[in-house]
Design a protein around this motif. Structure first.
Motif, PDB file in Angstrom:
ATOM      1  N   SER A  24       0.705   4.454  -2.513  1.00 31.91           N
ATOM      2  CA  SER A  24       0.259   5.765  -2.036  1.00 31.91           C
ATOM      3  C   SER A  24       1.387   6.792  -1.961  1.00 31.91           C
ATOM      4  CB  SER A  24      -0.391   5.633  -0.661  1.00 31.91           C
ATOM      5  OG  SER A  24       0.586   5.305   0.332  1.00 31.91           O
ATOM      6  N   GLU A  40       2.335   4.072   5.680  1.00 30.06           N
ATOM      7  CA  GLU A  40       1.087   3.365   5.914  1.00 30.06           C
ATOM      8  C   GLU A  40       1.141   2.619   7.250  1.00 30.06           C
ATOM      9  OE1 GLU A  40      -1.680   3.362   4.190  1.00 30.06           O
ATOM     10  OE2 GLU A  40      -1.035   4.415   2.347  1.00 30.06           O
ATOM     11  N   LYS A  90       0.827  -1.207   0.000  1.00 32.41           N
ATOM     12  CA  LYS A  90       0.000   0.000   0.000  1.00 32.41           C
ATOM     13  C   LYS A  90       0.863   1.261   0.000  1.00 32.41           C
ATOM     14  CE  LYS A  90      -4.193  -1.755   2.238  1.00 32.41           C
ATOM     15  NZ  LYS A  90      -5.020  -1.745   3.476  1.00 32.41           N
TER      16      LYS A  90
END
Length: 366
Positions: A358, A362, A354
């Motif tokens: 992004s 995270e 993730k």
């Protein structure tokens, strides 16, 4: 009475060593095997591709090959299924096994994403089967030697794991996998790009192939982390949509893991294996992953320390040995092979992936 085992899936080249280990384990009988249909394009059956793996298993370990794995489960009623499918297929296959009361051994990593791993966990709990996760590194004595050094406290508190691993891709130039004596055959970029390994939608890419090991060691040495920042890029495999290189930092309270992986540079020319920096020294793997690997420890002044070896019991040879020992004695399998521990590993791997998407730090989910 022997444990009846089946193999489901030929997508992962580890199937060749798993089939070998089942055949060598006196308490097991490999009664059948079946592939799972894929939506990726067919290519010639070059070494380590699914069709080649199937024929290798058929020729050497099991003549009873089914076209439909569900039919195989219904007819053979095995005790355990060894699942070596594409990563994206694992939740469905586990559910089909669970509905029939068949225990499962899932090749690492457990799934593509944490929510997919939760589906597996739900199936296991709903139908009350046993699920274990097979990690090749769980059977390497030198890694337990390293862990013994950490546990002894001889070099103080562990504060930083450094781990790098690499090869030229699962089907890359010169690739070689346990259970087969020969290296991968040459493939064109077009052929390689058609394999599931280079499709994100099928669970391919360097994160699921190699970052999972960094998460495994991080969990084993430090426990579950708090957050992750990572970066992944496709630097040398434009024929696929997967990342082929990554770097990640897993953060803890008072510790960190720095994990790197590559599909462009083999272990033969880069340092390999975990290194752990501690408050009073360092412990590291030596010799490379394939060249008589060992472990050395040094104090903060660079003096080499005498360290104990790791005398592993017989079940720490491979998954069939581990599982047969578990069934005969009632003892638990090694904790890093349990479903519960692999759910923790998956939370970290999920955060690694993730963060790479992004571009932000995270949090690792609870």
């Amino acid at each position: 009475m022997k444990l009846k085992a089946v193999i489901i899936g030929f997508s992962h080249m580890h199937v060749n060593e798993v089939a070998l280990y089942i055949s060598e384990q006196e308490d097991f009988e490999l009664v059948g095997a079946a592939d799972v249909k894929s939506s990726v394009d067919d290519i010639p059956p070059l070494r380590y591709t699914p069709k080649w793996n199937l024929e290798n298993v058929r020729e050497n370990y099991c003549k009873n090959i089914y076209d439909d794995y569900k039919q195989m489960l219904d007819e053979l009623k095995p005790d355990i299924a060894f699942i070596l499918t594409e990563n994206c297929q694992k939740p469905e296959v586990v559910e089909e096994c669970a509905k029939r009361g068949v225990n499962v051994s899932i090749e690492k990593p457990i799934a593509v994403r944490y929510d997919e791993a939760k589906k597996i966990e739900k199936s296991v709990e709903k139908y009350g089967i046993e699920a274990v996760v097979n990690w090749p590194v769980a059977y390497r004595p030198y890694l337990y030697k390293l862990k013994n050094v950490l546990d002894s406290g001889v070099i103080g508190k562990p504060i930083k794991l450094r781990y790098i691993n690499g090869h030229t891709g699962p089907l890359g130039k010169g690739a070689k996998h346990r259970g087969v004596s020969s290296k991968a055959e040459e493939m064109t970029d077009v052929q390689r790009g058609k394999t599931w390994w280079h499709h994100l939608s099928h669970g391919g890419g360097v994160f699921l192939d190699i970052a999972c090991y960094g998460c495994y060691f991080s969990d084993w040495f430090f426990g579950k982390g708090k957050s992750v920042i990572s970066c992944g890029e496709n630097l040398n495999t434009p024929f696929g949509d997967t990342e082929d290189n990554f770097a990640a930092v897993i953060k803890y309270d008072g510790a960190m893991s720095v994990v790197e992986g590559t599909w462009t540079t083999p272990r033969a020319v880069i340092p390999s294996g975990p290194m752990v920096l501690c408050t009073d020294g360092v412990v590291m793997c030596t010799g490379g992953a394939e060249n008589s690997p060992d472990v050395k420890a040094f104090d903060i002044y660079g003096n080499e320390l005498e360290i104990p070896g790791a005398d592993l019991s017989a079940e720490f040879k491979n998954m069939p040995e581990m599982y047969a020992h578990h069934k005969k004695t009632g003892e638990d399998v090694f904790k890093m092979l349990t479903l519960s521990e692999n759910m923790k590993i998956m939370t970290m791997l999920d955060a690694v992936i993730k963060s790479s998407k992004s571009g932000k730090e995270e949090k690792i989910c609870d």
